[in-house]
Scaffold this active site. Structure first.
Site, PDB file in Angstrom:
ATOM      1  N   LEU A  89      -8.069   3.683-138.143  1.00  0.00           N
ATOM      2  CA  LEU A  89      -7.405   3.353-139.392  1.00  0.00           C
ATOM      3  C   LEU A  89      -6.004   2.822-139.143  1.00  0.00           C
ATOM      4  CD1 LEU A  89      -8.463   6.761-140.789  1.00  0.00           C
ATOM      5  CD2 LEU A  89      -9.198   4.649-141.907  1.00  0.00           C
ATOM      6  N   ASP A  90      -5.713   1.672-139.711  1.00  0.00           N
ATOM      7  CA  ASP A  90      -4.334   1.216-139.730  1.00  0.00           C
ATOM      8  C   ASP A  90      -3.531   2.194-140.586  1.00  0.00           C
ATOM      9  OD1 ASP A  90      -2.135  -0.670-139.424  1.00  0.00           O
ATOM     10  OD2 ASP A  90      -2.518  -1.183-141.527  1.00  0.00           O
ATOM     11  N   LEU A  91      -2.218   2.195-140.421  1.00  0.00           N
ATOM     12  CA  LEU A  91      -1.374   3.128-141.170  1.00  0.00           C
ATOM     13  C   LEU A  91      -0.674   2.425-142.336  1.00  0.00           C
ATOM     14  CD1 LEU A  91      -0.218   5.990-141.426  1.00  0.00           C
ATOM     15  CD2 LEU A  91       1.549   5.340-139.772  1.00  0.00           C
TER      16      LEU A  91
END
Length: 238
Positions: free
Chosen positions: A9-11
């Site tokens: 997951l990107d933040l």
């Protein structure tokens, strides 16, 4: 027994709305350099790519980029990193994925020294197996190298998927043979994610878990490199 899938997951722009702190830090940097401060719309381009790539896009001379990064970081580490919030519904969606047997980890272009504490402060860390970010600014890095580091550390035996809001997420994942599912609530320009090759774009946070599970079930596209919605093996990553 089918190995558990892994979702990276990107933040920024995917799990958290970090624009306020990023924009404030960028304004500090441009002011410190005596350069014109871009407007709010333009500053959205700072969310996603590494700073060493973002500043030159605003005509910061190459020799002054380290100075700009230092000014940015000075404000960000004390104040800007906390001018941030988790998107409504994200913890519940991540919990649904965990309950479905999905492994979760963050892979972000933000330096890991900041990404880890942010995930801790905002209650995301208990849902994650790890937080992987960029090395210090003087060490060359890209989304592709961050994704590679996460895969090397987590060694997934099952399906792997990236979830992100910018084209950098799509390209960084694809460089490692992994497909990317885009999200529409982040900072991408219209058409950016699909144009970069994202599998699809999720319109609303409340549809994230269902879209991820559907994507993990999807066969890899013909001609795709190993990974994506398939199995990533250590041999595939050299």
């Amino acid at each position: 027994m089918t190995p558990a899938p892994l979702v990276l997951l990107d933040l920024d722009g995917t799990l958290t709305d970090s624009y306020p702190g990023i924009a404030a830090s960028a304004r500090v940097a441009f002011t410190a350099l005596g350069l014109p401060v871009p407007d709010d719309t333009a500053l959205r381009a700072f969310v996603g790519p590494p700073l060493v790539d973002a500043f030159p896009r605003f005509s910061v001379p190459p020799e002054r980029v380290p100075e700009a990064v230092a000014a940015y970081r000075g404000y960000f580490r004390t104040t800007g990193m906390w001018e941030n919030s988790v998107y409504d519904g994200v913890p519940e969606q991540l919990t649904t994925l965990r309950d479905a047997g999905v492994r979760l980890a963050v892979a972000t272009s933000k330096p890991e020294v900041f990404a880890g504490p942010i995930c801790e402060r905002f209650g995301l860390a208990p849902l994650l197996e790890g937080v992987f970010g960029a090395p210090p600014d003087h060490v060359p890095s890209s989304k592709a190298t961050v994704v590679a580091a996460a895969l090397d550390a987590l060694r997934p035996a099952g399906a792997v998927l990236m979830v992100g809001d910018r084209e950098h997420d799509v390209h960084g994942a694809r460089a490692n043979g992994v497909d990317c599912l885009g999200v529409a609530w982040g900072y991408a320009q219209p058409g950016e994610l699909l144009g970069a090759g994202a599998l699809d774009v999720v319109d609303h946070v409340d549809g994230l878990a269902a879209a991820v599970l559907a994507a993990l079930d999807r066969p890899a596209a013909p001609g795709a490199r190993p990974g994506g919605a398939g199995t990533v093996r250590s041999a595939d990553r050299g």
